[in-house]
Design an enzyme around this catalytic site. Structure first.
Site, mmCIF file in Angstrom:
data_model
loop_
_atom_site.group_PDB
_atom_site.id
_atom_site.type_symbol
_atom_site.label_atom_id
_atom_site.label_comp_id
_atom_site.label_asym_id
_atom_site.label_seq_id
_atom_site.Cartn_x
_atom_site.Cartn_y
_atom_site.Cartn_z
ATOM 1 N N ASP A 110 3.523 -13.719 12.418
ATOM 2 C CA ASP A 110 2.174 -14.108 12.011
ATOM 3 C C ASP A 110 1.244 -12.894 12.018
ATOM 4 O O ASP A 110 0.758 -12.472 13.070
ATOM 5 C CB ASP A 110 1.656 -15.194 12.972
ATOM 6 C CG ASP A 110 0.348 -15.817 12.521
ATOM 7 O OD1 ASP A 110 -0.362 -15.196 11.708
ATOM 8 O OD2 ASP A 110 0.029 -16.927 12.991
ATOM 9 N N GLU B 238 0.814 -1.212 0.000
ATOM 10 C CA GLU B 238 0.000 0.000 0.000
ATOM 11 C C GLU B 238 0.850 1.265 0.000
ATOM 12 O O GLU B 238 1.734 1.432 0.850
ATOM 13 C CB GLU B 238 -0.941 0.003 1.199
ATOM 14 C CG GLU B 238 -1.901 1.185 1.202
ATOM 15 C CD GLU B 238 -3.002 1.038 2.233
ATOM 16 O OE1 GLU B 238 -3.574 2.075 2.621
ATOM 17 O OE2 GLU B 238 -3.284 -0.094 2.663
#
Length: 427
Positions: free
Chosen positions: A282, A88
């Protein structure tokens, strides 16, 4: 590959046994991929194909995400360069800009509750759940020994079993007895360690209580692993009291309306998840824990808080659970993650967690400031315009010029980029 061997069904027997190039051919044949797509899937990356093939199942390729470096970050008195993996636009720049504006006032100060994780063991079919709860609590010492025997290396590093909780949870299926084992996982995220302990302990809990154990799994609501970061931005640094007050109003909106809070917190996670991903941790575990924590009062709220100091400056703080590690899983085996961790120079999981929290606060500052002043689109779309120029086929210096033209026209879309490129080349 002959025509009669080309798969026309997703039921491909032995797919996992094929070599990676053979899997690509099977997938390409099934989907009718063009040659350029086949070649793209087969391209090498900065992770060895053999390693990638052993990290997940049925691997056919890797996908590269750009990694940028957030500058100007000062965390607990130490200057750090922070790698961020994201697709992004404006995320990395936003963190660096926010950090620059609070650098002279000390940067970010952090604290952390600890490095403990929780595993849950679900107990069912209990006619006397209150008694069952006490039976489990009475075995605390035995439970500690069972858990620590599962991971003597962790115990040797100063971690291991720390606490025991037993909760009664009422559900439409009846009252359940839920055992929490609390484990200090030190520099590991800890999922494998606590899951192994829960698996080992479950049969004993069933035997002690006469019930039936079912789920045995960690909780990603890591509220024993909460990190906090704070920083102060002077009015002069951010553009005056008007900007300060507008940002306070923006925060109050987010903290009191879940529709706004969802996007507000998503912006925070733009920064946090980018560092988590870059370091091989994670992202899904961190994100689920953060959003659950945001709703812990029964109402979904902002993960940050903002207020005006006695001196009239803007003070921000963030508080959320962050379960990340420096050892184990992809952190240990992914060579790029190891290199990016070396840039961070984090010596412990606590160091890494504190830096990530500071990044989340910085990201939130920049997003709120943009929203409260010029609007989010101006800076974001300026960077997005470059992506559109690339997509239209611009190369070299054409990229900046096409982006400039579509911004000036206020037509920031792919069609406008294509037109601008054609006009540029026509000149």
């Amino acid at each position: 590959m002959t025509e009669d061997k080309i798969p026309r069904t997703s039921r491909i027997s032995g797919f996992h046994k094929l070599a990676v190039d053979e899997r690509i051919e099977q997938v390409a044949a099934f989907a009718g991929l063009a040659d350029d797509h086949r070649r793209q899937l087969a391209l090498p990356s900065n992770i060895d194909t053999h390693l990638a093939d052993h990290m997940i199942e049925n691997m056919v390729t890797t996908i590269a995400i750009p990694v940028g470096i957030a500058t100007n970050m000062r965390v607990d008195g130490r200057d750090v360069l922070v790698p961020m993996a994201t697709e992004e636009s404006s995320v990395v720049a936003a963190v660096g800009n926010a950090a620059r504006q609070c650098y002279e006032s000390g940067g970010f100060a952090t604290s952390m509750s600890g490095t403990e994780m929780i595993a849950q063991i679900q107990l069912l079919d209990i006619p006397d759940p209150v008694r069952a709860r006490l039976l489990v609590l009475e075995r605390r010492e035995e439970i500690e020994n069972i858990c620590n025997a599962c991971d003597p290396v962790l115990v040797g590093l100063g971690g291991g079993f720390r606490d025991l909780e037993v909760r009664l949870v009422d559900t439409p299926a009846g009252r359940m007895v839920i055992t929490h084992i609390v484990v200090d996982t030190r520099d590991a995220m800890g999922a494998n360690a606590v899951n192994s302990m829960a698996e080992r302990l479950a049969p004993d809990i069933a035997a002690w209580t006469g019930g039936r154990t079912l789920l045995r799994i960690l909780s990603n609501l890591a509220d024993r692993r909460v990190v906090r970061a704070r920083a102060t931005w002077t009015c002069d640094a951010i553009g005056g009291t008007r900007v300060r007050d507008a940002m306070i109003d923006a925060y109050q909106f987010a903290d009191n309306d879940p529709y706004r809070a969802a996007t507000h917190n998503k912006g925070i996670m733009n920064g946090i998840s980018a560092v988590v991903l870059a370091t091989g941790n994670d992202t899904r575990a961190v994100e689920s824990g953060a959003h659950a924590f945001a709703a812990r009062t029964g109402r979904y709220r902002s993960l940050t808080s903002w207020e005006v100091t006695a001196g009239g400056d803007l003070a921000g703080a963030i508080e959320l659970p962050l379960a990340v590690g420096l050892v184990g899983g992809a952190v240990k085996i992914h060579p790029t993650a190891r290199a990016l961790l070396a840039i961070l120079q984090a010596e412990t999981a606590s160091d890494l967690t504190r830096i990530i929290a500071a990044v989340g606060l910085a990201q939130n500052f920049s997003a709120m400031k943009a929203l409260a002043t010029e609007g989010i689109q101006r800076g974001h779309m300026a960077l997005h315009a470059q992506n559109l120029a690339f997509a239209a086929g611009a190369v070299g210096n054409e990229v900046g010029e096409v982006a400039r033209r579509i911004i000036a026209q206020r037509s920031i879309n792919e069609a406008a980029a294509g037109t601008a490129l054609a006009e540029l080349r026509g000149q």
